[in-house]
Design an enzyme around this catalytic site. Structure first.
Site, mmCIF file in Angstrom:
data_model
loop_
_atom_site.group_PDB
_atom_site.id
_atom_site.type_symbol
_atom_site.label_atom_id
_atom_site.label_comp_id
_atom_site.label_asym_id
_atom_site.label_seq_id
_atom_site.Cartn_x
_atom_site.Cartn_y
_atom_site.Cartn_z
ATOM 1 N N ARG A 199 37.169 34.229 3.315
ATOM 2 C CA ARG A 199 36.703 33.842 1.978
ATOM 3 C C ARG A 199 37.626 32.724 1.514
ATOM 4 O O ARG A 199 38.839 32.933 1.362
ATOM 5 C CB ARG A 199 36.759 35.046 1.036
ATOM 6 N N HIS B 267 27.279 31.357 -0.154
ATOM 7 C CA HIS B 267 27.641 32.781 -0.206
ATOM 8 C C HIS B 267 26.558 33.566 0.537
ATOM 9 O O HIS B 267 25.806 34.332 -0.067
ATOM 10 C CB HIS B 267 27.750 33.225 -1.661
ATOM 11 N N GLN C 184 26.083 37.459 0.170
ATOM 12 C CA GLN C 184 25.457 37.837 -1.096
ATOM 13 C C GLN C 184 23.947 37.741 -1.009
ATOM 14 O O GLN C 184 23.221 38.604 -1.513
ATOM 15 C CB GLN C 184 25.970 36.943 -2.219
ATOM 16 N N ASP D 110 24.180 33.372 -12.467
ATOM 17 C CA ASP D 110 25.550 33.598 -12.012
ATOM 18 C C ASP D 110 26.484 33.096 -13.104
ATOM 19 O O ASP D 110 26.063 32.398 -14.042
ATOM 20 C CB ASP D 110 25.799 32.850 -10.692
ATOM 21 N N CYS E 287 25.147 38.280 -9.113
ATOM 22 C CA CYS E 287 26.057 38.730 -8.052
ATOM 23 C C CYS E 287 27.336 39.345 -8.592
ATOM 24 O O CYS E 287 28.078 39.969 -7.829
ATOM 25 C CB CYS E 287 26.360 37.588 -7.089
ATOM 26 N N ARG F 70 25.791 44.908 -1.082
ATOM 27 C CA ARG F 70 26.747 44.088 -0.350
ATOM 28 C C ARG F 70 27.349 44.904 0.792
ATOM 29 O O ARG F 70 27.545 44.394 1.904
ATOM 30 C CB ARG F 70 27.850 43.596 -1.286
#
Length: 318
Positions: free
Chosen positions: A113, A140, A143, A231, A275, A303
């Site tokens: 990440r 991502h 996700q 988001d 998310c 997830r």
């Protein structure tokens, strides 16, 4: 197209199975990962990653990514080595290619990440074990696997449906564009003109046959959609963003808050996704994220399962 994000070329039979971008895969392969995710959610019984160790590299902090990967790996029987940037010699000048080669001698897969997509691409170029994208500033994909899994649990197949993105054209939005091409749904994005996603990713998705509609009108994007997504307006550790919007970002995005009034323009059975982490009163009203159309906590749970599906595929254990 951004050179850093061209689809990865296929390697030989011994090439590691990296999971870097949705665009790297044929739809059937992504569907296989989701099938594995659904199986793990029902319970595999066995521990297919017994004897496997996965390194989790965090150059950018996380709650959901860290916990879901750690718990998922352990549920599958594997073990975890956690590394943050300050623990690693790469933060003191070691070539990332050397880090990749060394870790490949110790572990069976690497999740990374990071801010810079070029760093994860460099890791993958030199690792001889699978590298999984846990987030970069422009994508991502884990996700999105969870988001598709969540939509299909609540509303059936996502192919042919309309999904509306409202807000900043950020990394998750860019992965939604890739997902539209790979999973066959229409994506409408309502963003301020200054914060639209890069044109190259839109052009790529359209070249794959995807229907991608861009607008600056949230109502136009949401009208009739089965899923409305947003988001956070500012990513963690990034108070102004690196896109030139600066302190004007909140002013630009204020008309894009997902409110109960905006949701009334969506399909009557529309679901709301985010998310997380969320900022109630900014990108979404509390009445929406805490209301009956919200599936954000199912999405967060998924997830865990989606990433287990990715891991099983990457390690050839599913």
């Amino acid at each position: 197209m951004s050179a850093a994000l061209k689809p990865m070329a296929g390697g030989g039979e011994q090439a590691p199975r990296h999971f870097l971008e949705l665009m790297d895969f044929e739809p059937a392969t992504l569907r296989r990962m989701l099938d594995l995710a659904a199986q793990t959610k029902r319970g595999l019984g066995a521990r297919p990653l017994a004897g496997k160790t996965i390194a989790l590299i965090f150059e950018k902090p996380s709650t959901r990514t860290r916990v879901s990967f750690e718990v998922g790996i352990r549920q599958l029987g594997g073990d975890v080595v956690f590394l943050n940037a300050r623990d690693m010699q790469s933060s003191r000048g070691e070539e990332l290619s050397d880090t990749a080669k060394v870790l490949s001698r110790y572990v069976d897969a690497i999740m990374m990440r990071t801010h810079d997509v070029n760093r994860i691409r460099e890791m993958a170029a030199h690792a001889t074990v699978p590298v999984i994208n846990g987030l970069t500033d422009i994508s991502h994909p884990c996700q999105l696997m969870a988001d598709v899994l969540t939509f299909e649990e609540h509303r059936g197949p996502i192919a042919g449906q309309v999904v509306a993105w409202v807000g900043d054209g950020n990394n998750v939005a860019q992965s939604f564009i890739q997902a539209a091409a790979r999973f066959g749904f229409t994506l409408r994005l309502a963003t301020p003109p200054e914060l639209r996603p890069p044109q190259w990713v839109v052009d790529w998705a359209r070249s794959q046959g995807a229907t991608i509609e861009l607008t600056d009108d949230p109502v136009e994007a949401v009208r009739g959609a089965r899923c409305v997504v947003t988001d956070a307006w500012v990513s963690m550790n990034d108070e102004t963003g690196d896109d030139g919007a600066g302190p004007n970002r909140h002013n630009l995005l204020a008309p894009y808050q997902v409110t109960p009034e905006l949701m009334r323009h969506a399909a009557p059975d529309a679901i709301f996704q985010h998310c997380l982490p969320a900022h109630r009163g900014e990108e979404v009203a509390a009445e929406v994220i805490d209301g009956p159309q919200s599936v954000v906590f199912d999405e967060a749970e998924n997830r865990l399962h989606a990433q287990k599906g990715v891991l099983l595929w990457a390690l050839g254990a599913g």
